[in-house]
Design a protein around this motif. Structure first.
Motif, PDB file in Angstrom:
ATOM      1  N   LEU A  75      21.275  26.666  60.234  1.00 28.15           N
ATOM      2  CA  LEU A  75      20.728  25.322  60.399  1.00 28.15           C
ATOM      3  C   LEU A  75      21.455  24.425  61.407  1.00 28.15           C
ATOM      4  O   LEU A  75      20.796  23.596  62.053  1.00 28.15           O
ATOM      5  CB  LEU A  75      20.588  24.632  59.042  1.00 28.15           C
ATOM      6  CG  LEU A  75      19.372  25.141  58.238  1.00 28.15           C
ATOM      7  CD1 LEU A  75      19.352  24.534  56.842  1.00 28.15           C
ATOM      8  CD2 LEU A  75      18.070  24.838  58.955  1.00 28.15           C
ATOM      9  N   ASP A 103      16.628  34.260  63.253  1.00 29.76           N
ATOM     10  CA  ASP A 103      16.523  33.300  62.147  1.00 29.76           C
ATOM     11  C   ASP A 103      16.490  31.869  62.652  1.00 29.76           C
ATOM     12  O   ASP A 103      15.781  31.023  62.111  1.00 29.76           O
ATOM     13  CB  ASP A 103      17.720  33.462  61.194  1.00 29.76           C
ATOM     14  CG  ASP A 103      17.515  34.609  60.232  1.00 29.76           C
ATOM     15  OD1 ASP A 103      16.830  35.574  60.606  1.00 29.76           O
ATOM     16  OD2 ASP A 103      18.029  34.532  59.105  1.00 29.76           O
ATOM     17  N   ALA A 106      13.030  31.312  63.967  1.00 30.04           N
ATOM     18  CA  ALA A 106      12.020  31.228  62.902  1.00 30.04           C
ATOM     19  C   ALA A 106      12.048  29.844  62.248  1.00 30.04           C
ATOM     20  O   ALA A 106      11.005  29.206  62.073  1.00 30.04           O
ATOM     21  CB  ALA A 106      12.267  32.315  61.850  1.00 30.04           C
ATOM     22  N   ARG A 107      13.238  29.377  61.903  1.00 31.05           N
ATOM     23  CA  ARG A 107      13.326  28.080  61.211  1.00 31.05           C
ATOM     24  C   ARG A 107      12.927  26.945  62.159  1.00 31.05           C
ATOM     25  O   ARG A 107      12.219  26.019  61.779  1.00 31.05           O
ATOM     26  CB  ARG A 107      14.737  27.861  60.661  1.00 31.05           C
ATOM     27  CG  ARG A 107      15.116  28.876  59.568  1.00 31.05           C
ATOM     28  CD  ARG A 107      16.308  28.428  58.743  1.00 31.05           C
ATOM     29  NE  ARG A 107      15.935  27.415  57.786  1.00 31.05           N
ATOM     30  CZ  ARG A 107      16.264  27.406  56.489  1.00 31.05           C
ATOM     31  NH1 ARG A 107      16.993  28.381  55.976  1.00 31.05           N
ATOM     32  NH2 ARG A 107      15.882  26.429  55.707  1.00 31.05           N
ATOM     33  N   ILE A 110       9.119  26.731  62.610  1.00 31.51           N
ATOM     34  CA  ILE A 110       8.440  26.052  61.500  1.00 31.51           C
ATOM     35  C   ILE A 110       8.629  24.544  61.648  1.00 31.51           C
ATOM     36  O   ILE A 110       7.689  23.766  61.532  1.00 31.51           O
ATOM     37  CB  ILE A 110       8.994  26.552  60.144  1.00 31.51           C
ATOM     38  CG1 ILE A 110       8.628  28.013  59.911  1.00 31.51           C
ATOM     39  CG2 ILE A 110       8.511  25.654  59.000  1.00 31.51           C
ATOM     40  CD1 ILE A 110       7.160  28.275  59.637  1.00 31.51           C
ATOM     41  N   ARG A 111       9.858  24.129  61.941  1.00 33.93           N
ATOM     42  CA  ARG A 111      10.144  22.703  62.072  1.00 33.93           C
ATOM     43  C   ARG A 111       9.339  22.040  63.177  1.00 33.93           C
ATOM     44  O   ARG A 111       8.881  20.915  63.054  1.00 33.93           O
ATOM     45  CB  ARG A 111      11.622  22.531  62.442  1.00 33.93           C
ATOM     46  CG  ARG A 111      12.352  21.816  61.371  1.00 33.93           C
ATOM     47  CD  ARG A 111      13.798  21.809  61.627  1.00 33.93           C
ATOM     48  NE  ARG A 111      14.381  22.235  60.359  1.00 33.93           N
ATOM     49  CZ  ARG A 111      15.515  21.767  59.885  1.00 33.93           C
ATOM     50  NH1 ARG A 111      16.213  20.904  60.581  1.00 33.93           N
ATOM     51  NH2 ARG A 111      15.966  22.186  58.732  1.00 33.93           N
ATOM     52  N   GLU A 185      21.628  19.228  54.109  1.00 31.98           N
ATOM     53  CA  GLU A 185      20.899  20.493  53.988  1.00 31.98           C
ATOM     54  C   GLU A 185      21.542  21.591  54.841  1.00 31.98           C
ATOM     55  O   GLU A 185      21.645  22.738  54.420  1.00 31.98           O
ATOM     56  CB  GLU A 185      19.436  20.274  54.422  1.00 31.98           C
ATOM     57  CG  GLU A 185      18.561  21.489  54.231  1.00 31.98           C
ATOM     58  CD  GLU A 185      17.238  21.401  54.995  1.00 31.98           C
ATOM     59  OE1 GLU A 185      17.039  20.439  55.772  1.00 31.98           O
ATOM     60  OE2 GLU A 185      16.415  22.317  54.811  1.00 31.98           O
TER      61      GLU A 185
ATOM     62  N   ARG B 100       3.738  31.056  55.619  1.00 27.40           N
ATOM     63  CA  ARG B 100       3.122  29.884  54.979  1.00 27.40           C
ATOM     64  C   ARG B 100       2.468  30.273  53.660  1.00 27.40           C
ATOM     65  O   ARG B 100       2.566  29.551  52.668  1.00 27.40           O
ATOM     66  CB  ARG B 100       2.071  29.255  55.909  1.00 27.40           C
ATOM     67  CG  ARG B 100       2.705  28.537  57.072  1.00 27.40           C
ATOM     68  CD  ARG B 100       1.813  27.453  57.676  1.00 27.40           C
ATOM     69  NE  ARG B 100       2.660  26.602  58.490  1.00 27.40           N
ATOM     70  CZ  ARG B 100       3.003  26.871  59.754  1.00 27.40           C
ATOM     71  NH1 ARG B 100       2.526  27.948  60.349  1.00 27.40           N
ATOM     72  NH2 ARG B 100       3.830  26.065  60.401  1.00 27.40           N
ATOM     73  N   ALA B 131      11.579  31.908  57.926  1.00 26.62           N
ATOM     74  CA  ALA B 131      10.481  30.934  57.991  1.00 26.62           C
ATOM     75  C   ALA B 131      10.118  30.445  56.591  1.00 26.62           C
ATOM     76  O   ALA B 131       9.887  29.252  56.383  1.00 26.62           O
ATOM     77  CB  ALA B 131       9.264  31.556  58.686  1.00 26.62           C
ATOM     78  N   ALA B 133      12.150  30.338  54.025  1.00 29.59           N
ATOM     79  CA  ALA B 133      13.268  29.487  53.593  1.00 29.59           C
ATOM     80  C   ALA B 133      13.117  28.089  54.173  1.00 29.59           C
ATOM     81  O   ALA B 133      13.322  27.088  53.492  1.00 29.59           O
ATOM     82  CB  ALA B 133      14.597  30.107  54.020  1.00 29.59           C
ATOM     83  N   GLU B 134      12.727  28.024  55.434  1.00 29.97           N
ATOM     84  CA  GLU B 134      12.560  26.720  56.087  1.00 29.97           C
ATOM     85  C   GLU B 134      11.442  25.928  55.415  1.00 29.97           C
ATOM     86  O   GLU B 134      11.591  24.736  55.150  1.00 29.97           O
ATOM     87  CB  GLU B 134      12.262  26.926  57.578  1.00 29.97           C
ATOM     88  CG  GLU B 134      12.055  25.653  58.363  1.00 29.97           C
ATOM     89  CD  GLU B 134      13.299  24.767  58.422  1.00 29.97           C
ATOM     90  OE1 GLU B 134      14.423  25.305  58.351  1.00 29.97           O
ATOM     91  OE2 GLU B 134      13.147  23.527  58.519  1.00 29.97           O
ATOM     92  N   LEU B 135      10.337  26.598  55.128  1.00 32.02           N
ATOM     93  CA  LEU B 135       9.203  25.916  54.495  1.00 32.02           C
ATOM     94  C   LEU B 135       9.567  25.389  53.111  1.00 32.02           C
ATOM     95  O   LEU B 135       9.057  24.370  52.669  1.00 32.02           O
ATOM     96  CB  LEU B 135       8.004  26.869  54.407  1.00 32.02           C
ATOM     97  CG  LEU B 135       7.318  27.143  55.746  1.00 32.02           C
ATOM     98  CD1 LEU B 135       6.506  28.428  55.695  1.00 32.02           C
ATOM     99  CD2 LEU B 135       6.429  25.964  56.149  1.00 32.02           C
ATOM    100  N   GLY B 137      12.712  24.628  52.263  1.00 35.93           N
ATOM    101  CA  GLY B 137      13.936  23.841  52.342  1.00 35.93           C
ATOM    102  C   GLY B 137      15.117  24.503  51.641  1.00 35.93           C
ATOM    103  O   GLY B 137      15.956  23.845  51.041  1.00 35.93           O
ATOM    104  N   LEU B 138      15.182  25.837  51.729  1.00 33.14           N
ATOM    105  CA  LEU B 138      16.256  26.575  51.061  1.00 33.14           C
ATOM    106  C   LEU B 138      17.163  27.254  52.074  1.00 33.14           C
ATOM    107  O   LEU B 138      16.749  27.531  53.200  1.00 33.14           O
ATOM    108  CB  LEU B 138      15.654  27.651  50.146  1.00 33.14           C
ATOM    109  CG  LEU B 138      14.831  27.168  48.965  1.00 33.14           C
ATOM    110  CD1 LEU B 138      14.260  28.357  48.201  1.00 33.14           C
ATOM    111  CD2 LEU B 138      15.695  26.301  48.032  1.00 33.14           C
TER     112      LEU B 138
END
Ligand SMILES: Cc1cc2nc3c(=O)[nH]c(=O)nc-3n(C[C@H](O)[C@H](O)[C@H](O)COP(=O)(O)OP(=O)(O)OC[C@H]3O[C@@H](n4cnc5c(N)ncnc54)[C@H](O)[C@@H]3O)c2cc1C
Ligand SMILES: Nc1ncnc2c1ncn2[C@@H]1O[C@H](COP(=O)(O)O)[C@@H](O)[C@H]1O
Lengths: 327, 261
Positions: A75, A103, A106-107, A110-111, A185, B100, B131, B133-135, B137-138
C-alpha cells in the motif's frame, strides 16, 4: 506534455534489467506520443542510479526514500503512485510483471479504475491512440493482442527480456524527491524481516540472458553442482524442472514452468529434461533452446534449436572442458 | 475461525485448447476442465487450519453452472461448505471484474481469512487476490511460502525473486500461496463420499447486489481482440553423441558462433 511513468524494480545492486528494458521501450513510445518519461523509485538508491536511468530513457526520477516505502506491504507504493499519477496527469504506467509489483498494479487499478494487462511482450500505438499490447498466453501457445478500455488509465506489466535495454549518452535523470504520510490502512501489514537467500553472484533466472536448467535426468542433487559449474562459466542463472524441485534437489523458487517462473532468456540450456507441456509453459518463449537428453524421442527436441541426444553426464563435463579451454 | 478459499476452474493444461472464433477467447468448456492445480495448495493450507484451529472452511467458485463439479472436488479434500456464483453476465470478465464478483460475494459472508492461489494456471495474472483485498479494504499478504495464524495475527513469508519478506497483519486478511508452502494430500474416499452431501449455495449477481453492467466483457478494463496460435518453430539441429560426450565440441562451437560465450 504528460509523463509516462515507469515503476522501477530494483535490488541492492541497482535497477533490475527489466527496469532498463522498460525505460528503453518507454523512450521509444514517448518519442511517438511526445510525452516525457519519468521513472518512479521506492526506497534508497535512486541517486546512485540516476545516470543509468537517464541513459536508458528517464527524463526524471521521482523517488521516495523513506523506510515507510518498503516497511509495509504494497500500500505505501499504491498511495504514492496514486498521488503522483494525479499530479503528473500520467495516463500510462509501465511496471515489471513480477509478483510483488503486480500486487501494486492490481490494488492501484481498483483504486483508480484503471485497466491492467500483465506479462506483455510488445507495446505499439494503435490508430485510435491507445496502446496495443502483445501477450503470449497458455505457455506461449497463443499470441494475443489486447487494449485497455477507452478512457481508462493504462497499467502495462512488462515481461522480462521482452525489449532490449539500450543506453544512450543522455544525461542523468533529474531527481525529484517525494514526500508522503502513510494512512492507517497502509500500515496494517508490516514487513518485519527481509530474508535474502539467492547467491549474489548468480543472476536471477527471470533476468539472466542465459539459463542452465536441470531436470529429473540429473538423477540426484549432486547433478546441480554440475549445472552450477556450467552456469557460472556462462554467467548464467540456474533453473530446474518440477520433477527436480519436487525431489528436493533444488529449491522451488528456481522452478520453471506453468506453476513456477516464466523465463524468456536469449538462451535456455536444459539437461535431463523431457519437455512436458507444463515445463514448456515457462520457457517456450526463450529465444534459443538447447536440450541435452539421452532419449531422442523427448518432446523437448521438438522445440530445440540445438539438441544433443546423449548422456548428460558425458556431454556436460566435456562441454565445461571445451568452454574452459576456449577462454 | 472462518476461512474462505476461492478456487478457479481451469482448462486442463495438457488438454487441447479450442479457441471460440466468435468471442476470440478460449472455449473453456471444450476441453476438460479441472480444479486449478495451484488451488490444491490453498485447500491443503485450509485443511491444516481446520486441524490446528478448528477452522470452518467454505470454498468459493465464480464460474458457470458446470463449475459445480469443481466445488464438489474442492469439498472432497475435507472442506465444509460450498458457495458458487453463477450468472451469464459474468462471462468475459477480466481479472478485475472477477475480483469484483468475488469481493461482492465475500461481503455477504463472515470470515477471518481468505486463502487464494498465487496465480491461476490459465490466466496467470495473479491480479485477483490483491484486487479483492483492495475492494474489501484488507491487507494482502500474497505469495506465501509459509503461513502461521496465531490468535488474530497472521504471519506470512512472501516469496520473491531474492528470498522472502516476513510480513504480519491482523485478521481479517487476504493471503495467497505459492506451491512451496506445503504438500497437498489426496482426497480420501470418505472425503469424496462426504463431499456429495456438503451444503452448496448457488447465488447470482442480483443476490450479491451487483448489476450486470459492472462485470462481464462489456465492463472489462482490458479487451483482447486478436488471438492467434504461435507460429510453428523451425526444426533445429539435432546431433547424436557416440557415448563419449565428444559432440560437446560441436555444441561449444554453436554457442561460440551464437556469441553465448
Ligand atoms: C498441475 C501441474 C503443474 C506442473 N507444473 C510444472 C512446472 O511448473 N514446471 C515443470 O517443470 N513441470 C511441471 N509439471 C510437471 C511436468 O508435467 C513434468 O512431470 C516435469 O516437467 C518433468 O520434469 P523432467 O523433465 O525433469 O522429468 P522427466 O519427464 O522424468 O524427464 C527426465 C528426462 O531426462 C532424461 N534423462 C535421464 N537420464 C539422463 C541422462 N543421464 N542424460 C540425459 N538425459 C537423461 C530422460 O530421457 C527424460 O526425458 C507440472 C505438472 C502438473 C500436473
Ligand atoms: N473465477 C474464480 N473463482 C474463484 N476464485 C478465483 C477465480 N479466478 C481466480 N480466482 C482465485 O484467484 C487466484 C489467482 O488467480 P489469477 O489472478 O487468475 O492468477 C486463484 O488461485 C483463485 O484462488
Amino acid at each position: 506534455m504528460t509523463e509516462m511513468l515507469v515503476l522501477i524494480d530494483h535490488s541492492d545492486a541497482g535497477p533490475k534489467k527489466v527496469s532498463l528494458q522498460m525505460l528503453s521501450k518507454a523512450r521509444e513510445l514517448a518519442g511517438i506520443t511526445g510525452d516525457a518519461v519519468a521513472a518512479v523509485w521506492f526506497g534508497p538508491g535512486a541517486a546512485d542510479a540516476a545516470a543509468t536511468l537517464g541513459a536508458h530513457g528517464a527524463d526524471k526520477c521521482y523517488h521516495w526514500d523513506s523506510p515507510d516505502a518498503m516497511g509495509y506491504v504494497t500500500l505505501p507504493q499504491v498511495e504514492v503512485l496514486e498521488e503522483l499519477i494525479d499530479e503528473a496527469e500520467a495516463d500510462t504506467l509501465l511496471f515489471a510483471s513480477s509478483n510483488l509489483v503486480k500486487d501494486v498494479a492490481a490494488r492501484l487499478a481498483i483504486r483508480m479504475d484503471a485497466g491492467v494487462i500483465t506479462d506483455v511482450s510488445g507495446i505499439d500505438l494503435a490508430d485510435d491512440g491507445r496502446w496495443e499490447a502483445t501477450k503470449e498466453v497458455f505457455g506461449g501457445d497463443v499470441i494475443t493482442k489486447s487494449t485497455i478500455a477507452e478512457g481508462k488509465l493504462s497499467f502495462i506489466g512488462v515481461a522480462s527480456n521482452a525489449f532490449p535495454a539500450e543506453p544512450t549518452d543522455a544525461g542523468p535523470a533529474e531527481l525529484v524527491a517525494l514526500d508522503h504520510t502513510l494512512s492507517e490502512e497502509a500500515m496494517a501489514a508490516k514487513v518485519t524481516e527481509v530474508e535474502k537467500v539467492v547467491a549474489a553472484d548468480r543472476p536471477d533466472i527471470g533476468e539472466a540472458a542465459v539459463v542452465v536448467v536441470g531436470g529429473r535426468g540429473l538423477g540426484s542433487e549432486d547433478g546441480f553442482g554440475l549445472m552450477e559449474q556450467l552456469a557460472d562459466l556462462m554467467g548464467a542463472g540456474v533453473g530446474a524442472s518440477r520433477a527436480a524441485t519436487d525431489a528436493g534437489w533444488y529449491p522451488h523458487r528456481y522452478q520453471i514452468g506453468q506453476t513456477g517462473r516464466t523465463i524468456s532468456p536469449t538462451l535456455y540450456l536444459g539437461s535431463g529434461i523431457s519437455g512436458a507441456i507444463q515445463h514448456r509453459a515457462g520457457m517456450q518463449t526463450s529465444q534459443n533452446i538447447v536440450a541435452i537428453n539421452k532419449d531422442a524421442e523427448a518432446p523437448i527436441f521438438q522445440i530445440a534449436d540445438f539438441g544433443v541426444v546423449g548422456d548428460l553426464y558425458k556431454v556436460v563435463p566435456k562441454l565445461v572442458e571445451e568452454l574452459e579451454s576456449r577462454d | 475461525m472462518k476461512v474462505i478459499v476461492p478456487v478457479k476452474r481451469t482448462p486442463d493444461t495438457a488438454g487441447e485448447k479450442v479457441i471460440d472464433p466468435g468471442s476470440l477467447t478460449l472455449d473453456r468448456e471444450a476441453g476438460e476442465a479441472v480444479l486449478c492445480p495451484v488451488n490444491e495448495f490453498s485447500i491443503e493450507e485450509a485443511v491444516r487450519l481446520k486441524e490446528q484451529h478448528g477452522a470452518e472452511v467454505t470454498v468459493l467458485v465464480v464460474g458457470p453452472e458446470s463449475a459445480q463439479s469443481t466445488v464438489r472436488k474442492a469439498l472432497s479434500y475435507g472442506l465444509d461448505a460450498g458457495l458458487q456464483i453463477t450468472d451469464e453476465a459474468i462471462a468475459g470478465s477480466d481479472s478485475l471484474g472477477t475480483a469484483r464478483v468475488i469481493a461482492a460475494a465475500l461481503e455477504e459472508e463472515e470470515f477471518d481469512l481468505v486463502l487464494f492461489g498465487g496465480q491461476s494456471t490459465d490466466a496467470r495474472t495473479s491480479l485477483v487476490p490483491a484486487a479483492v483485498a483492495e475492494l474489501l479494504g484488507l491487507p494482502s499478504l500474497t505469495y506465501a511460502r509459509y503461513m502461521e495464524v496465531d490468535g488474530d495475527d497472521v504471519i506470512v513469508h512472501r516469496e520473491h525473486e531474492e528470498g522472502w519478506d516476513v510480513v504480519a497483519a491482523k485478521l481479517p486478511a487476504v493471503v495467497s500461496i505459492v506451491e512451496a508452502i506445503n504438500e497437498p494430500r489426496y482426497p480420501s474416499f470418505k472425503g469424496i463420499m462426504a463431499a456429495k452431501s456438503k451444503p452448496l449455495t448457488v447465488k447470482s449477481l442480483s443476490d450479491l447486489g451487483v448489476t450486470p453492467e459492472e462485470v462481464g466483457a462489456g465492463a472489462a478494463s482490458a479487451t483482447m481482440y486478436e488471438f492467434a496460435p504461435r507460429p510453428p518453430k523451425e526444426a533445429g539441429t539435432i546431433i547424436e553423441d557416440d557415448g563419449s560426450g565428444a559432440v560437446a565440441a560441436q555444441l561449444a562451437d554453436w554457442l561460440v558462433e551464437k556469441k553465448f560465450v
